[in-house]
Design a protein around this motif. Sequence first.
Motif, PDB file in Angstrom:
ATOM      1  N   ALA A   1       4.062  11.294 -12.492  1.00 51.70           N
ATOM      2  CA  ALA A   1       3.716   9.927 -12.862  1.00 51.70           C
ATOM      3  C   ALA A   1       2.951   9.287 -11.712  1.00 51.70           C
ATOM      4  CB  ALA A   1       4.981   9.106 -13.154  1.00 51.70           C
ATOM      5  N   VAL A   2       2.405   8.124 -11.994  1.00 48.48           N
ATOM      6  CA  VAL A   2       1.920   7.254 -10.925  1.00 48.48           C
ATOM      7  C   VAL A   2       3.107   6.401 -10.486  1.00 48.48           C
ATOM      8  CG1 VAL A   2       0.328   5.434 -10.258  1.00 48.48           C
ATOM      9  CG2 VAL A   2      -0.411   7.230 -11.854  1.00 48.48           C
ATOM     10  N   TYR A   3       3.367   6.399  -9.196  1.00 45.62           N
ATOM     11  CA  TYR A   3       4.492   5.658  -8.640  1.00 45.62           C
ATOM     12  C   TYR A   3       3.980   4.378  -7.996  1.00 45.62           C
ATOM     13  CZ  TYR A   3       7.745   9.437  -9.528  1.00 45.62           C
ATOM     14  OH  TYR A   3       8.552  10.366 -10.157  1.00 45.62           O
TER      15      TYR A   3
ATOM     16  N   GLN B   1      -1.023  -0.461  -5.661  1.00 45.76           N
ATOM     17  CA  GLN B   1      -2.030   0.144  -6.534  1.00 45.76           C
ATOM     18  C   GLN B   1      -1.569   1.468  -7.127  1.00 45.76           C
ATOM     19  OE1 GLN B   1      -1.962   0.489  -3.309  1.00 45.76           O
ATOM     20  NE2 GLN B   1      -2.314   2.683  -2.981  1.00 45.76           N
ATOM     21  N   GLY B   2      -0.489   2.014  -6.597  1.00 45.24           N
ATOM     22  CA  GLY B   2       0.073   3.241  -7.138  1.00 45.24           C
ATOM     23  C   GLY B   2      -0.366   4.481  -6.392  1.00 45.24           C
ATOM     24  N   THR B   3       0.479   5.503  -6.455  1.00 43.38           N
ATOM     25  CA  THR B   3       0.153   6.802  -5.866  1.00 43.38           C
ATOM     26  C   THR B   3       0.601   7.888  -6.845  1.00 43.38           C
ATOM     27  OG1 THR B   3       0.361   8.202  -3.888  1.00 43.38           O
ATOM     28  CG2 THR B   3       2.330   6.991  -4.556  1.00 43.38           C
ATOM     29  N   GLN B   4      -0.250   8.870  -7.056  1.00 44.42           N
ATOM     30  CA  GLN B   4       0.004   9.904  -8.053  1.00 44.42           C
ATOM     31  C   GLN B   4       0.946  10.968  -7.509  1.00 44.42           C
ATOM     32  OE1 GLN B   4      -1.295  10.305 -11.395  1.00 44.42           O
ATOM     33  NE2 GLN B   4       0.263  11.913 -11.416  1.00 44.42           N
ATOM     34  N   VAL B   5       1.941  11.287  -8.300  1.00 42.59           N
ATOM     35  CA  VAL B   5       2.839  12.414  -8.011  1.00 42.59           C
ATOM     36  C   VAL B   5       2.736  13.383  -9.180  1.00 42.59           C
ATOM     37  CG1 VAL B   5       5.234  13.131  -7.750  1.00 42.59           C
ATOM     38  CG2 VAL B   5       4.415  11.073  -6.582  1.00 42.59           C
TER      39      VAL B   5
ATOM     40  N   GLY C   1      11.193  21.639  -7.905  1.00 41.56           N
ATOM     41  CA  GLY C   1      12.193  21.958  -6.894  1.00 41.56           C
ATOM     42  C   GLY C   1      11.836  21.481  -5.506  1.00 41.56           C
ATOM     43  N   GLY C   2      10.603  21.070  -5.327  1.00 38.62           N
ATOM     44  CA  GLY C   2      10.140  20.613  -4.026  1.00 38.62           C
ATOM     45  C   GLY C   2      10.476  19.160  -3.753  1.00 38.62           C
ATOM     46  N   SER C   3       9.964  18.674  -2.629  1.00 38.51           N
ATOM     47  CA  SER C   3      10.256  17.310  -2.188  1.00 38.51           C
ATOM     48  C   SER C   3       8.981  16.593  -1.779  1.00 38.51           C
ATOM     49  CB  SER C   3      11.205  17.327  -0.985  1.00 38.51           C
ATOM     50  OG  SER C   3      12.446  17.906  -1.298  1.00 38.51           O
ATOM     51  N   LEU C   4       9.012  15.279  -1.902  1.00 35.59           N
ATOM     52  CA  LEU C   4       7.963  14.400  -1.393  1.00 35.59           C
ATOM     53  C   LEU C   4       8.616  13.137  -0.889  1.00 35.59           C
ATOM     54  CD1 LEU C   4       5.083  14.454  -4.065  1.00 35.59           C
ATOM     55  CD2 LEU C   4       4.941  15.317  -1.721  1.00 35.59           C
ATOM     56  N   ARG C   5       7.970  12.486   0.069  1.00 37.46           N
ATOM     57  CA  ARG C   5       8.422  11.169   0.494  1.00 37.46           C
ATOM     58  C   ARG C   5       7.271  10.181   0.334  1.00 37.46           C
ATOM     59  NH1 ARG C   5      10.545   8.674   6.265  1.00 37.46           N
ATOM     60  NH2 ARG C   5       8.330   8.858   6.796  1.00 37.46           N
ATOM     61  N   LEU C   6       7.523   9.173  -0.484  1.00 37.44           N
ATOM     62  CA  LEU C   6       6.550   8.105  -0.667  1.00 37.44           C
ATOM     63  C   LEU C   6       6.839   6.977   0.316  1.00 37.44           C
ATOM     64  CD1 LEU C   6       6.439   7.837  -4.568  1.00 37.44           C
ATOM     65  CD2 LEU C   6       5.164   9.380  -3.062  1.00 37.44           C
ATOM     66  N   SER C   7       5.771   6.334   0.754  1.00 33.18           N
ATOM     67  CA  SER C   7       5.890   5.169   1.628  1.00 33.18           C
ATOM     68  C   SER C   7       5.154   3.994   1.003  1.00 33.18           C
ATOM     69  CB  SER C   7       5.286   5.456   3.008  1.00 33.18           C
ATOM     70  OG  SER C   7       5.914   6.539   3.640  1.00 33.18           O
TER      71      SER C   7
ATOM     72  N   VAL D   1       0.849  -1.189   0.000  1.00 31.82           N
ATOM     73  CA  VAL D   1       0.000   0.000   0.000  1.00 31.82           C
ATOM     74  C   VAL D   1       0.887   1.242   0.000  1.00 31.82           C
ATOM     75  CG1 VAL D   1      -1.801   1.274   1.194  1.00 31.82           C
ATOM     76  CG2 VAL D   1      -1.805  -1.233   1.244  1.00 31.82           C
ATOM     77  N   GLU D   2       0.813   1.985  -1.106  1.00 27.36           N
ATOM     78  CA  GLU D   2       1.604   3.206  -1.234  1.00 27.36           C
ATOM     79  C   GLU D   2       0.860   4.399  -0.667  1.00 27.36           C
ATOM     80  OE1 GLU D   2       2.275   1.005  -5.300  1.00 27.36           O
ATOM     81  OE2 GLU D   2       0.613   1.425  -3.933  1.00 27.36           O
ATOM     82  N   SER D   3       1.609   5.379  -0.227  1.00 22.15           N
ATOM     83  CA  SER D   3       1.040   6.640   0.238  1.00 22.15           C
ATOM     84  C   SER D   3       2.090   7.729   0.093  1.00 22.15           C
ATOM     85  CB  SER D   3       0.576   6.530   1.693  1.00 22.15           C
ATOM     86  OG  SER D   3       1.667   6.222   2.547  1.00 22.15           O
ATOM     87  N   GLY D   4       1.644   8.980   0.218  1.00 21.66           N
ATOM     88  CA  GLY D   4       2.581  10.096   0.201  1.00 21.66           C
ATOM     89  C   GLY D   4       2.615  10.895  -1.081  1.00 21.66           C
ATOM     90  N   GLY D   5       1.884  10.449  -2.077  1.00 18.72           N
ATOM     91  CA  GLY D   5       1.860  11.199  -3.318  1.00 18.72           C
ATOM     92  C   GLY D   5       1.103  12.508  -3.157  1.00 18.72           C
ATOM     93  N   GLY D   6       1.197  13.351  -4.191  1.00 16.06           N
ATOM     94  CA  GLY D   6       0.482  14.615  -4.144  1.00 16.06           C
ATOM     95  C   GLY D   6       0.989  15.576  -5.187  1.00 16.06           C
ATOM     96  N   LEU D   7       0.615  16.830  -5.019  1.00 17.63           N
ATOM     97  CA  LEU D   7       0.999  17.898  -5.935  1.00 17.63           C
ATOM     98  C   LEU D   7       2.083  18.742  -5.273  1.00 17.63           C
ATOM     99  CD1 LEU D   7       0.508  19.677  -8.463  1.00 17.63           C
ATOM    100  CD2 LEU D   7      -1.272  20.854  -7.147  1.00 17.63           C
ATOM    101  N   VAL D   8       3.156  18.981  -6.006  1.00 16.84           N
ATOM    102  CA  VAL D   8       4.273  19.756  -5.479  1.00 16.84           C
ATOM    103  C   VAL D   8       4.841  20.615  -6.599  1.00 16.84           C
ATOM    104  CG1 VAL D   8       5.954  17.931  -5.949  1.00 16.84           C
ATOM    105  CG2 VAL D   8       6.410  19.585  -4.130  1.00 16.84           C
ATOM    106  N   GLN D   9       5.414  21.727  -6.244  1.00 16.37           N
ATOM    107  CA  GLN D   9       6.049  22.593  -7.231  1.00 16.37           C
ATOM    108  C   GLN D   9       7.429  22.063  -7.593  1.00 16.37           C
ATOM    109  OE1 GLN D   9       5.997  26.615  -5.638  1.00 16.37           O
ATOM    110  NE2 GLN D   9       4.114  27.056  -6.765  1.00 16.37           N
TER     111      GLN D   9
END
Length: 119
Positions: free
Chosen positions: A91-93, A111-115, A15-21, A5-13
Motif C-alpha cells: 500500500a501507500v503509507y 504525501q505518502g510512501t510506497q511499500v 517475511g521481511g522488514s521495513l522501517r518507515l519514518s 515527510v515520509e521516507s523508508g518505503g520500498g520493495l521487500v519480500q
Amino acid sequence: QVQLVESGGGLVQAGGSLRLSCAASGLTFSRYRMAWFRQAPGKEREFVADINWSGGTSYSDSVKGRFTITRDNAKNTVYLQMNSLKPEDTAVYYCAAGQRHYSNELGYWGQGTQVTVSS
C-alpha cells in the motif's frame, strides 16, 4: 506551516522488514497525536497505528504484533517498524498529525510512501 515527510518505503519480500519514518515540522511535535494510515489500490484508506502525546499506542488488528509505532520527540519524527511483512501489506503509507496539540482529530497528512511486499 505543518509539513510531514515520509521516507523508508520500498520493495521487500514477504517475511521481511521495513522501517518507515515521518519527519514533522511546523508544530510542537511532542504535543501531537501521530498516526500511520495506508491505502491499497482500489481500497479505502485505513488506519494502521497511532501514538499520542503521552506515548500511548494503538494498532489495527491486521498489524498488531507485527508493526510497532514509536516517536522521537527530540527529532520530531515518528517511526513505523514493520516486521513479518505480507503481500497484503502492500500500500501507500501515509503519516498524519493531529489537528492541533492534544487533539485526537487528525488534520495534517504527508504525501505518502510506497511499500510493496512481494510473495
